[in-house]
Write a protein that holds these residues in place. Structure first.
Motif, PDB file in Angstrom:
ATOM      1  N   VAL A   1       0.817  -1.318  -0.017  1.00 11.85           N
ATOM      2  CA  VAL A   1       0.267   0.089   0.408  1.00 11.85           C
ATOM      3  C   VAL A   1       0.803   1.337   0.143  1.00 11.85           C
ATOM      4  CG1 VAL A   1      -1.575   1.314   1.113  1.00 11.85           C
ATOM      5  CG2 VAL A   1      -1.325  -1.366   1.216  1.00 11.85           C
ATOM      6  N   GLU A   2       0.844   1.704  -1.036  1.00 16.91           N
ATOM      7  CA  GLU A   2       1.764   3.503  -1.335  1.00 16.91           C
ATOM      8  C   GLU A   2       1.138   4.584  -0.332  1.00 16.91           C
ATOM      9  OE1 GLU A   2       3.130   3.331  -5.139  1.00 16.91           O
ATOM     10  OE2 GLU A   2       4.027   1.382  -5.164  1.00 16.91           O
ATOM     11  N   GLU A   3      -0.107   4.080  -0.602  1.00 16.01           N
ATOM     12  CA  GLU A   3      -1.221   5.414  -0.672  1.00 16.01           C
ATOM     13  C   GLU A   3      -2.625   4.877  -0.013  1.00 16.01           C
ATOM     14  OE1 GLU A   3      -2.922  10.333  -1.703  1.00 16.01           O
ATOM     15  OE2 GLU A   3      -1.326   8.772  -3.658  1.00 16.01           O
ATOM     16  N   PHE A   4      -2.298   5.293   1.655  1.00 16.48           N
ATOM     17  CA  PHE A   4      -4.179   4.630   1.774  1.00 16.48           C
ATOM     18  C   PHE A   4      -4.601   5.691   1.472  1.00 16.48           C
ATOM     19  CE2 PHE A   4      -6.151   5.001   5.777  1.00 16.48           C
ATOM     20  CZ  PHE A   4      -7.018   3.854   5.425  1.00 16.48           C
ATOM     21  N   ASN A   5      -5.873   5.149   0.595  1.00 18.24           N
ATOM     22  CA  ASN A   5      -6.656   5.658   0.761  1.00 18.24           C
ATOM     23  C   ASN A   5      -8.400   5.035   1.559  1.00 18.24           C
ATOM     24  OD1 ASN A   5      -6.031   8.006  -0.709  1.00 18.24           O
ATOM     25  ND2 ASN A   5      -6.811   6.720  -2.524  1.00 18.24           N
ATOM     26  N   ASN A   6      -8.946   5.507   2.679  1.00 17.20           N
ATOM     27  CA  ASN A   6      -9.684   5.324   3.763  1.00 17.20           C
ATOM     28  C   ASN A   6     -10.831   4.962   2.907  1.00 17.20           C
ATOM     29  OD1 ASN A   6     -10.409   4.367   5.790  1.00 17.20           O
ATOM     30  ND2 ASN A   6     -11.008   6.431   6.784  1.00 17.20           N
ATOM     31  N   GLY A   7     -11.365   3.267   3.014  1.00 17.60           N
ATOM     32  CA  GLY A   7     -12.063   2.723   2.166  1.00 17.60           C
ATOM     33  C   GLY A   7     -11.808   1.848   1.039  1.00 17.60           C
ATOM     34  N   MET A   8     -10.707   1.622   0.338  1.00 12.50           N
ATOM     35  CA  MET A   8      -9.841   1.263  -0.850  1.00 12.50           C
ATOM     36  C   MET A   8      -9.743  -0.632  -0.117  1.00 12.50           C
ATOM     37  SD  MET A   8      -5.563   1.913   0.208  1.00 12.50           S
ATOM     38  CE  MET A   8      -5.016   0.901  -1.640  1.00 12.50           C
ATOM     39  N   ARG A   9      -9.761  -0.956  -1.521  1.00  9.47           N
ATOM     40  CA  ARG A   9      -9.602  -2.176  -1.812  1.00  9.47           C
ATOM     41  C   ARG A   9      -7.893  -2.801  -1.917  1.00  9.47           C
ATOM     42  NH1 ARG A   9     -14.334  -5.090  -2.011  1.00  9.47           N
ATOM     43  NH2 ARG A   9     -16.162  -4.176  -2.199  1.00  9.47           N
ATOM     44  N   LEU A  10      -7.336  -3.883  -1.295  1.00 10.15           N
ATOM     45  CA  LEU A  10      -6.527  -4.350  -1.381  1.00 10.15           C
ATOM     46  C   LEU A  10      -6.564  -5.361  -3.075  1.00 10.15           C
ATOM     47  CD1 LEU A  10      -5.936  -6.763   1.058  1.00 10.15           C
ATOM     48  CD2 LEU A  10      -4.182  -4.024   0.491  1.00 10.15           C
TER      49      LEU A  10
END
Length: 276
Positions: free
Chosen positions: A169-178
């Motif tokens: 995960v380089e840039e985390f966005n709340n609610g993102m999917r793997l």
């Protein structure tokens, strides 16, 4: 005595034999009064329930399905207050606001006349956790079975969840999917977590050793052992059972084995001397 009867006597006799008919006007007036009163009452209730209560009475909001969050916290998210009325409550907007919350999987909002709002929420159930660097701080992030990442509620404990490290995960966005390549691993992790045998309680950390082209292996760190275990991405109950058996053997002989490799259908070892 004369048998004759005069016309006037006959008329008097006939009039005395006729039944007396009461005046119907009083009954009609009473019936009209009752009907009118009922109409007024009905009209008043229509005005009360269609205009006064929806526009003046405070709305009553009920929530179902909440696990981590309270109704008060939900109302803060919706920015509602005790003065808001049923007619001013926008159900579509409320559903959109809650659907944007990363920790909510699904939501439905239903308005029930004249002053009730029913909100059914399905929260995401975390099956694992990870630690990510967000704005220079290490933040606990939860992962559900669908591979959605969402920040844990402030003060919530993640100690009961298996810890995963090495996520790309380089840039985390709340609610993102793997990425989809990790989906089967997360699904298997959730299945194992639901088993009566607490296999995951014996593991302190699961590290994803990401290879070229997105492929990955697993490095498991047992709780009561200094020996780490290498495993391929086929994460299952059988592989964990096999790991437990091998670890028992290693711990019983008291060797200086630092690493056990269970990949490729065989077992290999690496000692501390080999690592050094």
């Amino acid at each position: 005595m004369s048998d004759s009867m005069t016309y006037s006597d006959l008329r008097s006799f006939v009039s005395q034999g006729e039944p007396k008919v009461r005046n119907p006007d009083k009954k009609v007036r009473a019936l009209k009064f009752i009907v009118g009163a009922l109409c007024l009452i009905l009209f008043g209730e229509v005005i009360l329930y269609t205009i006064i209560i929806p526009s003046k009475a405070p709305v009553k909001i009920t929530f179902t399905g909440l696990q981590m969050y309270s109704p008060e916290e939900m109302c803060q998210i919706l920015n509602t207050n005790s003065a808001q009325t049923w007619s001013s409550f926008d159900s579509a907007m409320a559903a959109a606001v809650l659907a944007d919350c990363p920790w909510i999987e699904s939501v439905s909002v239903e308005k029930s006349f004249p002053d009730n709002i029913s909100i059914a929420v399905k929260e995401r159930v975390p099956v694992a956790a990870t630690l990510l660097d967000i704005n220079g701080k290490t933040v606990p992030v939860q992962i559900d079975e669908a591979g959605v990442l969402f920040t844990a509620k402030a003060g919530a404990s993640i100690s009961h969840l298996p810890l995963i490290s090495g996520l790309p995960v380089e840039e985390f966005n709340n609610g993102m999917r793997l990425p989809s390549i990790y989906k089967n691993f997360i699904v298997q992790l959730a299945k194992i977590q639901r088993l009566p045998q607490k296999y995951l309680a014996t593991i302190s950390e699961i590290h994803l050793d990401v290879k070229e082209y997105g492929n990955f292996d697993l490095i498991l760190y047992p709780v009561h052992s200094k020996t780490r275990v290498l495993m391929d991405r086929t994460f299952s109950e059988d592989s964990l059972q096999y790991m437990v058996v091998v670890l028992d053997v290693v711990n019983s002989i008291g060797s200086n084995i630092s690493e056990i490799d269970l990949r490729y259908g065989s077992v290999s070892f690496r000692t501390n001397a080999a690592v050094n």
